[in-house]
Design an enzyme around this catalytic site. Sequence first.
Site, PDB file in Angstrom:
ATOM      1  N   GLU A 244       0.885  -1.177   0.000  1.00 42.05           N
ATOM      2  CA  GLU A 244       0.000   0.000   0.000  1.00 42.05           C
ATOM      3  C   GLU A 244       0.912   1.214   0.000  1.00 42.05           C
ATOM      4  O   GLU A 244       1.507   1.548   1.027  1.00 42.05           O
ATOM      5  CB  GLU A 244      -0.894   0.004   1.259  1.00 42.05           C
ATOM      6  CG  GLU A 244      -1.831  -1.176   1.379  1.00 42.05           C
ATOM      7  CD  GLU A 244      -2.950  -1.170   0.349  1.00 42.05           C
ATOM      8  OE1 GLU A 244      -3.131  -0.154  -0.349  1.00 42.05           O
ATOM      9  OE2 GLU A 244      -3.643  -2.193   0.239  1.00 42.05           O
ATOM     10  N   CYS A 278      -2.248   9.258   2.483  1.00 39.19           N
ATOM     11  CA  CYS A 278      -1.963   8.690   1.175  1.00 39.19           C
ATOM     12  C   CYS A 278      -3.083   9.026   0.194  1.00 39.19           C
ATOM     13  O   CYS A 278      -2.863   9.104  -1.002  1.00 39.19           O
ATOM     14  CB  CYS A 278      -1.780   7.190   1.285  1.00 39.19           C
ATOM     15  SG  CYS A 278      -3.102   6.411   2.217  1.00 39.19           S
TER      16      CYS A 278
END
Length: 557
Positions: A244, A278
Site C-alpha cells: 500500500e 496517502c
Amino acid sequence: MAQSIPAKAEAPEIISRNPATGEEIGRAPLTMPEEVARAVDRARGAQPLWANKSFRDRGRVILRARKTILKELDEIALLISRETGKPASEAVAMEMAGSLDLMQYFARRTESLLQRERISIGLYNWLGRTSYLVYKPIGVVGIISPWNFPWATPLDEVVMALMAGNAVVLKPSELTPLTGLKIKEVLDRAGLPEGLLEVVTGDGSTGAALMGAGVDKVMFTGSVATGKRVAEAAANYLIPVVLELGGKDAMIVLEDANIENAARGAIWGAFANCGQSCAAVERCYVHESIAQKFTDAVVAETKRLIVGTRTPRPHVSEPGATATGSQAQLEPKRAIRAGGAPALPVYDIGSMSSEQQLRIVERHVYEATANGAKALTGGERTADADGPFFPPTVLTNVNHEMAVMREETFGPVLPIMSFKTDDEAVRLANDSDYGLTASVWTSDLSRGKRIAEQIEAGTVTINEVLYTHSIAQTPWSGVKQSGFGSTHGRAGLLELVNAQHIHINRFPFMPDVWWFSYTPSAGKLFRSLARRFASGSIVQTLLVLPQMIRRWRERRS
Ligand code: NAD
C-alpha cells in the site's frame, strides 16, 4: 523526530519526540535482527493454538480490546497527537472511530466471510467431480507501517490478521513507536495469548530484518521507494507481499457540482492530517466555468482554519484560539469538561510529522511558484513555530510539468487547475504514476459514475473524499505505483489466508479417460474433448459421450 542513539549498555533505542515541540515523549528499543527473529519464532510457536480457537473466541479478545480503547479514547488520541503532531480530535475522527468499527465488524463477521465455498466447475460436475475452497491462516504475518496513521493502519491489519487465525509481528514507524506499543498493550490486556502479537520497534533496518526473519507474508504500507525495496526482499525470500504505497490523488469538480460543499471537501481532503494522507487531495481539477468561484470559496474556507502552532500537553487542553487567520497562535489553557474528563485541544491543522517531510513540501511549493504558480494563501513555513509547521496552501497557475502535480507532496498543499471537457479531466487525472484514490464532484450521478469508472485508481468516490479507509467492508488498494493487493473488506481478509482448493472425484472406481495409455483411439478422444467438451456446451459434450464410454470399456478389457 525519532532518532537512533547509541545506548549506554548496548541496547540501542529510538527516541519518540513530539514533532510540534521537539519534546521527548518516550523511548523504545531499536530491535536488532536476532531479536526480530526471536519475535517471529515466538509468534510461530503461539499461532497453531490460536488457529484452533473458534472465531467467536478470537472475536471476544478483539471486542474486549475494543472496550478498553473506548474507555481510554482521549488518552490514546493524545498519545497519537503527541507522536504525530495531528490534533487529538482528528486522531479520534480519522483513526480511532474507523478502527473501532472495523474491530466490531471483523470480530463478528470473519467467520461468515471465510466460510468454505463451493465452486461450480461446469461440465466437470457431470464427471462426478466437486470443488470447494477452505480458507486457512497463513501463519505469521509481518506488518510494516508508516507514521501518518500510526494507530488505524497497523491496528486494522492486526485485527484482521488475528481474526483470520494468524500471529502477527508488527514493525511500526520509527517516528511513532509508542503508538505501536500501545496497540500491543491494549490487545495483551484483552487476553491475547502471549506471542500472538509481537511488536518490533526500530527503523528501516528492523523492517528489513523482519522481511528476512521467516514470516509467511508481509503487509507493507509506506512510500514507493521503500515499497520497491520491500518487493525486492520479498522476491529474495519468496514471500507474498501486499504493498500500500503513495498517492497523488485527483479531485475533479464538474460545473454542476455544489460549489460550497466541493470547496469544503477539497480543503478537508487536502489539509486533514496536515495533508499527510496517502489518499489526500493532491491535485484539484475544476471546470473552467466555475473555477474562479470554487477557488474563492476554497481560499475563504482555508483562511478560517486554525493552525495549532503549539501542541498542548495532555490534560492541559482547550487552547484559547484568539486569531481567526490561517496561522492562529494557540495558547494552551486548562479546561475541564463537565464530568471531569480533560477536553481535547481544539485546532484544525497540526504540525507536520517531521522536518524532512516539510522540506519536500517546501521544495514543491517553491519550485511551483518559481515557475509561475500563485500561492493564494500560505506558501511558506510558519516562521515562529517550535516545530515543522506549514500553513494550508492553495496554489493556482500550476501545470503538469511541476513536481507539485507529479510527485507525492504529502503536505497541506492544494494545487488547482481548470479543464474544459470531461475527457480532458479524465486525461489529467490519469496522467500520473500513482493510482490510489480520486474523487468526482457533480450533481449528475450517472455522469459522475461514467467518469469515475474511467479513472485509474483503486477507489473513486463521488461527492466524497478521503475517508473510505475507515469503511471496514470496502477494499483498500492501489493501482500503478500506488501498489498492489488489498487491505480491508473481504478482499483484504482474503490476503490474510491461504485459499485451499479441495477437489473430489465421487466415482473413485473409474479411471479418467485422459490417463495412460495413449492409444490411437485415445488420441481421437482427446481431440474430441478439446473440440467439444472444452466448448462448455452440454450438447457438444453429449456428442463425445459414446467415445468416452468406448474408452472406459477398452480400459476394462
Ligand atoms: P516509509 O516508506 O519511509 O516507511 C514505512 C515503513 O517502512 C516504516 O516502518 C519504515 O521503518 C519501514 N522501512 C524502511 N525501510 C525499510 C526496508 N528496507 N525494509 C522494510 N521496512 C522498511 O514511509 P513513511 O514515510 O513512514 O510513510 C509515508 C508514505 O506512506 C507515503 O508515501 C504515503 O503515501 C504512504 N502511505 C500509504 C498508505 C496506503 O494505504 N496506500 C497509507 C499510509 C501511508
